[in-house]
Design a protein around this motif. Sequence first.
Motif, short mmCIF file in Angstrom:
data_model
loop_
_atom_site.label_atom_id
_atom_site.label_comp_id
_atom_site.label_asym_id
_atom_site.label_seq_id
_atom_site.Cartn_x
_atom_site.Cartn_y
_atom_site.Cartn_z
N ALA A 186 0.81 -1.22 0.00
CA ALA A 186 0.00 0.00 0.00
C ALA A 186 0.85 1.27 0.00
CB ALA A 186 -0.94 0.00 1.20
N ASP A 187 2.09 1.17 0.50
CA ASP A 187 2.96 2.35 0.57
C ASP A 187 3.84 2.51 -0.66
OD1 ASP A 187 2.06 3.14 3.10
OD2 ASP A 187 3.40 1.72 4.10
N SER A 188 3.73 1.60 -1.62
CA SER A 188 4.51 1.71 -2.84
C SER A 188 3.90 2.77 -3.75
CB SER A 188 4.55 0.36 -3.56
OG SER A 188 3.25 0.04 -4.06
N GLY A 210 -3.41 4.08 -6.49
CA GLY A 210 -4.74 3.49 -6.53
C GLY A 210 -4.83 2.09 -7.08
N LEU A 211 -3.68 1.50 -7.50
CA LEU A 211 -3.73 0.11 -7.98
C LEU A 211 -4.00 -0.82 -6.80
CD1 LEU A 211 -0.75 -0.03 -10.51
CD2 LEU A 211 -3.15 0.41 -10.95
N ARG A 212 -4.62 -1.96 -7.10
CA ARG A 212 -4.94 -2.91 -6.03
C ARG A 212 -4.93 -4.34 -6.55
NH1 ARG A 212 -11.13 -1.25 -4.83
NH2 ARG A 212 -11.68 -0.56 -6.91
N GLU A 213 -5.00 -5.28 -5.62
CA GLU A 213 -5.00 -6.69 -6.00
C GLU A 213 -6.20 -6.98 -6.90
OE1 GLU A 213 -4.88 -9.14 -2.52
OE2 GLU A 213 -3.12 -8.13 -1.69
N PHE A 235 -6.04 4.58 -17.43
CA PHE A 235 -4.61 4.86 -17.30
C PHE A 235 -4.28 5.35 -15.89
CE2 PHE A 235 -5.17 5.08 -21.89
CZ PHE A 235 -4.02 4.46 -22.35
N VAL A 236 -3.08 5.00 -15.45
CA VAL A 236 -2.55 5.44 -14.15
C VAL A 236 -1.11 5.88 -14.37
CG1 VAL A 236 -1.91 4.72 -11.81
CG2 VAL A 236 -4.04 3.89 -12.83
N ALA A 237 -0.74 7.01 -13.77
CA ALA A 237 0.65 7.49 -13.85
C ALA A 237 1.35 7.18 -12.54
CB ALA A 237 0.67 8.99 -14.12
#
Length: 391
Positions: A331-333, A339-342, A385-387
């Motif tokens: 979670a701290d990465s 906002g990425l998750r399993e 998309f995520v940056a």
Amino acid sequence: MQGLGSGVIVSPDGYILTANHVVSGADEIMVGLGIELRKYKAKKVGTDPGTDVALLKIDEKNLPAITFADSDKARAGDIVLAIGNPFGLRQTVTMGIISAVGRGGIGIVDYENFIQTDAAINMGNSGGALVDTEGRLLGINTAIFSRTGGNQGIGFAIPASLARDVMQSLREKGRVVRGYIGASVQTLTPELADAMKFKGQPTGGLVGEVTPKSPSEKAGMKTGDVITAVNGKKISDARELRLMIGSMAPGTKVQIEVNREGQSKIVNVELAEMPAGEAEEGAETTPEENAQPEKATVFGGVAVADLTDDVRTALNLSKDIKGAVIAEIDADSPAGKAGLREGDVIQEVNKQPVRSAKDLVAISKKLKPNEKILIRVWSQGRSGFVALEPK
């Protein structure tokens, strides 16, 4: 169980506008009019949860109907009156000003373009009129922001122009028919623009996915395009695009301007009809513990794995979706903070397709240490998309 709300008479023959959440799920709807509270049984003509508008009909004639104002001309600072039945206190009028127009991104409904007001709005006001000083309808009161449940000076109303369009569609067809381009679009944030190496301060809607056989695909729109204008009108974010396209009829031909790899292009799209349920978010899913294949770590805290048949079944993924699934994430990465998750599926990195966890590891090793990373990810039923900041 009983509920209470307000409404607005919009025609002499008994049509009444109110908020959808006031009448949603009701077995019987009763309308009371006048000081003497004449009671009528109302019929539900139609509802539109996407805007929180509902249209009712009572059997009566020669009713005093409200006049609609041009809500597009409403400006912050204009004096307004909120009319309704707060806490059952009939025919209550409160005064305030318009605090802001074009409010969205609040998460109340799918199509948000609210008028914000500080006129006191409380429980029971929902569905009532927000009028100007000439008594013309500017909006339908729908929601408040409150930590106590009571008025705190932040209320929201559906603009009269939007409510009238919905009303006409409900009256003529019994449902709301909206235009549809068939693309999943998100707002182009400064972080995404930086990761995509756009110059200046571009704005618009970033296409995360183009639906197969949709109007967008037929017109040649591509993943990664940034929609900047529709029929010459500038688009600032995904919400504006949604409102504009949704207000147009199926079959309408529109010119959509896109920024593709830094070049401006015109895409001619003929709108289709919005499919039922298209506006709903995908259901949240997480991979089953016993369906985890061998993992590899990327981006300093993201464990990814191949999309096996077991994982596809657990996540309800079609065979068309390719990539590497996130099996574990810190979670701290940077990825966790973005906002990425399993359960998310990484499909592209810096526009390079990812077919497997091995692909992703190989691509990640070639990334430049101080550059933002642009990731295309399948999450909650759609691509976007995520940056990521450099680790």
